[in-house]
Motif scaffolding. Sequence first.
Motif, PDB file in Angstrom:
ATOM      1  N   GLU A  24       0.835  -1.202   0.000  1.00  0.00           N
ATOM      2  CA  GLU A  24       0.000   0.000   0.000  1.00  0.00           C
ATOM      3  C   GLU A  24       0.870   1.253   0.000  1.00  0.00           C
ATOM      4  O   GLU A  24       1.993   1.238   0.516  1.00  0.00           O
ATOM      5  N   CYS A  69      -6.751   1.748   2.739  1.00  0.00           N
ATOM      6  CA  CYS A  69      -7.487   3.004   2.901  1.00  0.00           C
ATOM      7  C   CYS A  69      -6.993   4.052   1.925  1.00  0.00           C
ATOM      8  O   CYS A  69      -7.763   4.931   1.505  1.00  0.00           O
ATOM      9  N   GLU A 168     -12.670  -1.905   2.278  1.00  0.00           N
ATOM     10  CA  GLU A 168     -13.264  -1.670   3.613  1.00  0.00           C
ATOM     11  C   GLU A 168     -14.289  -0.533   3.604  1.00  0.00           C
ATOM     12  O   GLU A 168     -14.332   0.276   4.549  1.00  0.00           O
ATOM     13  N   GLU A 282      -6.553  -8.890   2.699  1.00  0.00           N
ATOM     14  CA  GLU A 282      -5.635  -8.295   3.679  1.00  0.00           C
ATOM     15  C   GLU A 282      -5.742  -9.166   4.910  1.00  0.00           C
ATOM     16  O   GLU A 282      -6.856  -9.393   5.411  1.00  0.00           O
TER      17      GLU A 282
HETATM   18  O1  AHR Z   1      -2.712  -1.329   6.497  1.00  0.00           O
HETATM   19  C1  AHR Z   1      -3.384  -0.235   7.018  1.00  0.00           C
HETATM   20  C2  AHR Z   1      -4.849  -0.348   6.785  1.00  0.00           C
HETATM   21  O2  AHR Z   1      -5.396  -1.467   7.446  1.00  0.00           O
HETATM   22  C3  AHR Z   1      -5.278  -0.567   5.367  1.00  0.00           C
HETATM   23  O3  AHR Z   1      -5.171   0.576   4.620  1.00  0.00           O
HETATM   24  C4  AHR Z   1      -6.697  -0.956   5.552  1.00  0.00           C
HETATM   25  O4  AHR Z   1      -7.253  -1.620   4.456  1.00  0.00           O
HETATM   26  C5  AHR Z   1      -6.648  -1.763   6.846  1.00  0.00           C
HETATM   27  O5  AHR Z   1      -7.653  -1.402   7.699  1.00  0.00           O
END
Ligand code: AHR
Length: 497
Positions: A24, A69, A168, A282
Amino acid sequence: MKLHINRKHEIGKRNPMIYGHFIEHFHRQIYGGIYDPGNPLSDETDLRMDVLEAMQRIKVPVLRWPGGCFVSSYHWKDAVGKNRKPLFDKAWRVEDPNTFGTDEYIEMCKKIGCEPYICTNAGTGTPEEMSDWVEYCNLETEGQYAKQRIFNGYNAPHRVKYWSIGNENYGFWEIGAKSSDEWGRLVRESAKMIKHVDSETELTAAALTDLEWNINLLKNSGQFLDWISIHEYWDGIQQNNDYADYEAVMAYTNLTEHSIQKVRGLLMAMGLDKKIKIAFDEWNLRGWYHPNVHTIRQGIMKEEYLYPRDENDDNTKYTMADAVFTACFLNALNRNCDIVGMANFAPIVNTRGCIYTYENGIVLRSTYHVFDLYVNYMGDIVLNAWCEDVEKMNVYNKAGEREETDVLDIAATAFSNREGFAIAVVNKSDSEEKRLGLELEASGDVQFHYISGDSTEAYNDVGHDAVTLEHTKLGPYKPGMSVALKPHMAGVIRIGC
Ligand code: AHR
């Protein structure tokens, strides 16, 4: 404890994508992680060669990107071509220079040798923006976006098969969060447009193990989906450095299969279990330390992001307990390989990932060795094994309640292209060695590959390798032979292969 395996009792063929990963635009995962302009360890495209090599060793099959996110206010068009527009990343409240975009990601996947898997912006984005992205990546020449890709120097389409609608979007923390009704409709429209652009894409959408959310999602858009995306961080979101202790971590190992069965049950009830597979896109034992944004400049100011380290960077927190949990989780995925087709350890680099980067090198954390073990030593056909007289152990869970868990966690595999068995075995006991008897029809040499660490707290750091992958030969297989399993240990026993 005695393990019985019948080669004919197959659960199914395991998809290699269950050993997938996630990266990310967050913390030092991209900038100052795998993408490190100016670092002597980086190649001509600014990718860290030591990180690429470590990823190749664990044969990363699929890599989800760019968030998380982060994606929920990301506009991909600002990060392709010559005129990049910096973005103020509203999820993590830092500036992203947008120098690493779609084309750089695709080139990186090629170097790693993995499938790309793009997660789209369903927060502030629209179905049209998502499907434009698919045009840019997958159409040969038709339309302005395929032409733009060609203009940017990429004649051949990027051919991205896996796409996720959102991340999410059920969560209050997510930019542009949705109600379950809104979500069902948005996914339907997005999926329709994406499939109209490229019907070969495989689609997933943000979901939960929660009934109401999933029923709405699947009723509205089940016909367009190939996957359902579930995220699990068993140790929650950490605010106070309050990681669970070893016993609580072992209690978490009971939860994985519950999550799978909840989603499996719903898919079955809706008649979708043959069409839609689960993607744990994830997952990690640990939740994340909320980073102090001022110490995380995403590589823009090197001195600042290296010192001081934030909590996510503290290698002492990623221990043998993480390795034991990770092995149990991968066992559960193997045992449910008929319904779980993909999983993405989150993340692969930095934060709480399995590879930690510093200026002059990398640390392979305990969890990295678990991927090495499973990817390189397990078979691809999962068998229905049965263990006689499994001992139970009593543990305190995170809520301080007493609960029972099996002391051993096992997944048995065979190979589609050769003889032999590969059996993943975890001994969860923190202090007692256990013996596992083997009752199977086999012949040939027995080898044992296992992750070793002196205590449940053992960890790896710069110049400190306390958790390693070891290899031993145990001689020829004899029916009824038993293998000694050290405390808090994850290993793979290979017989005749
Ligand atoms: O890894 C941090 C965050 O954790 C990610 O952006 C999200 O998808 C998860 O809640």
